[in-house]
Scaffold this active site. Structure first.
Site, PDB file in Angstrom:
ATOM      1  N   GLY A  11       0.830  -1.211   0.000  1.00 39.57           N
ATOM      2  CA  GLY A  11       0.000   0.000   0.000  1.00 39.57           C
ATOM      3  C   GLY A  11       0.861   1.255   0.000  1.00 39.57           C
ATOM      4  CB  SER A 105       7.524  -4.197   1.486  1.00 35.53           C
ATOM      5  OG  SER A 105       6.312  -3.704   0.994  1.00 35.53           O
ATOM      6  CG  ASP A 127      -1.998  -0.462   7.987  1.00 36.12           C
ATOM      7  OD1 ASP A 127      -2.846   0.413   7.737  1.00 36.12           O
ATOM      8  OD2 ASP A 127      -1.857  -1.497   7.304  1.00 36.12           O
ATOM      9  N   GLY A 170      -6.314   0.069   8.791  1.00 37.55           N
ATOM     10  CA  GLY A 170      -5.368  -0.501   9.749  1.00 37.55           C
ATOM     11  C   GLY A 170      -5.206  -1.998   9.601  1.00 37.55           C
ATOM     12  NE  ARG A 171      -2.800  -5.224   5.452  1.00 38.86           N
ATOM     13  CZ  ARG A 171      -3.184  -5.382   4.188  1.00 38.86           C
ATOM     14  NH1 ARG A 171      -3.960  -6.366   3.850  1.00 38.86           N
ATOM     15  NH2 ARG A 171      -2.759  -4.567   3.253  1.00 38.86           N
ATOM     16  N   GLY A 185     -11.015  12.916  20.224  1.00 41.95           N
ATOM     17  CA  GLY A 185     -11.948  12.941  21.355  1.00 41.95           C
ATOM     18  C   GLY A 185     -13.108  11.967  21.211  1.00 41.95           C
ATOM     19  NE  ARG A 243     -28.103   9.517   8.769  1.00 39.99           N
ATOM     20  CZ  ARG A 243     -29.266   9.355   9.410  1.00 39.99           C
ATOM     21  NH1 ARG A 243     -29.382   8.450  10.374  1.00 39.99           N
ATOM     22  NH2 ARG A 243     -30.309  10.097   9.096  1.00 39.99           N
TER      23      ARG A 243
END
Ligand code: F6P
Length: 319
Positions: A11, A105, A127, A170-171, A185, A243
């Site tokens: 990524g 990698s 990440d 963040g996988r 917050g 939401r």
């Protein structure tokens, strides 16, 4: 060592270009020739190399993404892929390769090194889940992007007195969620490293609203659960107006922060110093502000750990 090749893999992350620039400029300063490999390990296999001079890296320190482009390629894990990669390195007379990327990698870098290639790695992933270093390039920019999004969502959440469930990347790790959640917050932060009880999350949300809060922000790491299911549960159990926002790939782009640019410059420079010092199979890292290096295979045996003190603090402050 005269001819050095760089590749970016996995990524992309803000700061990759700043690292490329540092390697090129510092390498040239020491009389080296620097080549870029397109599309990570895929370009290594295909022999997709280009020379990078000082001007080729002008005007990139502030740019997100990677000028070398990147790919997630499994071909290098096969023997045939490795054979072709070695052929490319021979053809372009490469003395050392610098791999820029995340955990996948690093596995590629370790394989390259085991094939007898002089290899170095620079940790870059939004990440921040690479062990044996306090920091991976890209994380700071991403956290700031997420915090900015939380601020904006909070405005509308407050106006409508709504609950928002925000999914971040963040996988399998919760570093982005925890850091951005604390900085933003958030009332609750759900991460894969720590279990959570949905009833307690809902109870905390309701308690806050009853106390007079006009909104509730729940930050969920993508590996911690399905945000649609989480929001449905809150809606059904507590009858609240909920939401969902999935931030997605906007977290990966954007101009790198000053911290990412400086860290990338320092780490890129260190990679060249390691080549000059004849140190192979090393990952550059940072500990307590100092740039150092560590054996790549040692890194692969460890796991990045969440700071429990920070996690507890976020819980206490997000009341
Ligand atoms: O590793 C970086 C990352 O952005 C993760 O946070 C995410 O899970 C993954 O890459 C997404 O990968 P892709 O862009 O291939 O969908």
């Amino acid at each position: 060592m005269r001819r050095i090749a760089i590749l970016t893999s996995g990524g992309d992350a803000p700061g990759m270009n700043a690292a490329i620039r540092a390697i090129v400029r510092k390498g040239i300063y020491h009389g080296m020739k620097i080549l870029g490999i397109s599309r990570g390990f895929a370009g290594l296999i295909d022999g997709d190399f280009m020379e990078l001079d000082g001007t080729a890296v002008s005007d990139i320190i502030q740019r997100g993404g990677t000028i070398l482009r990147t790919a997630r390629s499994d071909e290098f894990l096969e023997e045939e892929g490795q054979r072709k990669a070695l052929e490319s390195l021979k053809k372009f007379e490469i003395d050392a390769v610098v791999v820029i990327g995340g955990n996948g990698s690093l596995r590629g870098a370790s394989r390259l090194s085991s094939l007898g290639v002089f290899t170095l790695a620079i940790p870059v992933t939004i990440d921040n889940d690479i062990p044996c270093t306090d920091y991976s390039i890209g994380f700071d920019t991403t956290v700031n992007t997420v915090v900015d999004a939380i601020n904006k969502i909070r405005d509308t959440a407050t106006s409508h007195e709504r609950v928002f469930v925000i999914e971040v990347m963040g996988r399998e790790s919760g570093f982005i969620a925890l850091t951005a959640g604390l900085a933003g917050g958030a009332e609750s932060i759900l991460i894969p490293e720590m279990g959570y009880d949905m009833e307690m999350v809902i109870e905390k949300t309701v308690r806050g609203l009853n106390r007079g809060k006009l909104h509730s922000i729940i930050v969920v790491a993508e590996g911690a659960g399905d945000v649609m299911e989480i929001s449905e549960k809150i809606r059904k159990t507590a009858g609240l107006d909920v939401r969902v926002t999935i931030l997605g790939h906007l977290q990966r782009g954007g101009s790198p922060s000053a911290f990412d640019r400086v860290t990338a410059s320092r780490m890129g420079s260190k990679a060249i110093e390691l080549i000059l010092g004849n140190k192979t199979n090393r990952m550059v890292g940072i500990r307590s502000g100092k740039i150092g290096h560590i054996n790549i295979d040692t890194v692969l045996k460890h796991e990045a750990k969440i700071d429990l003190e920070v996690y507890d603090l976020a819980g206490i402050l997000g009341k």
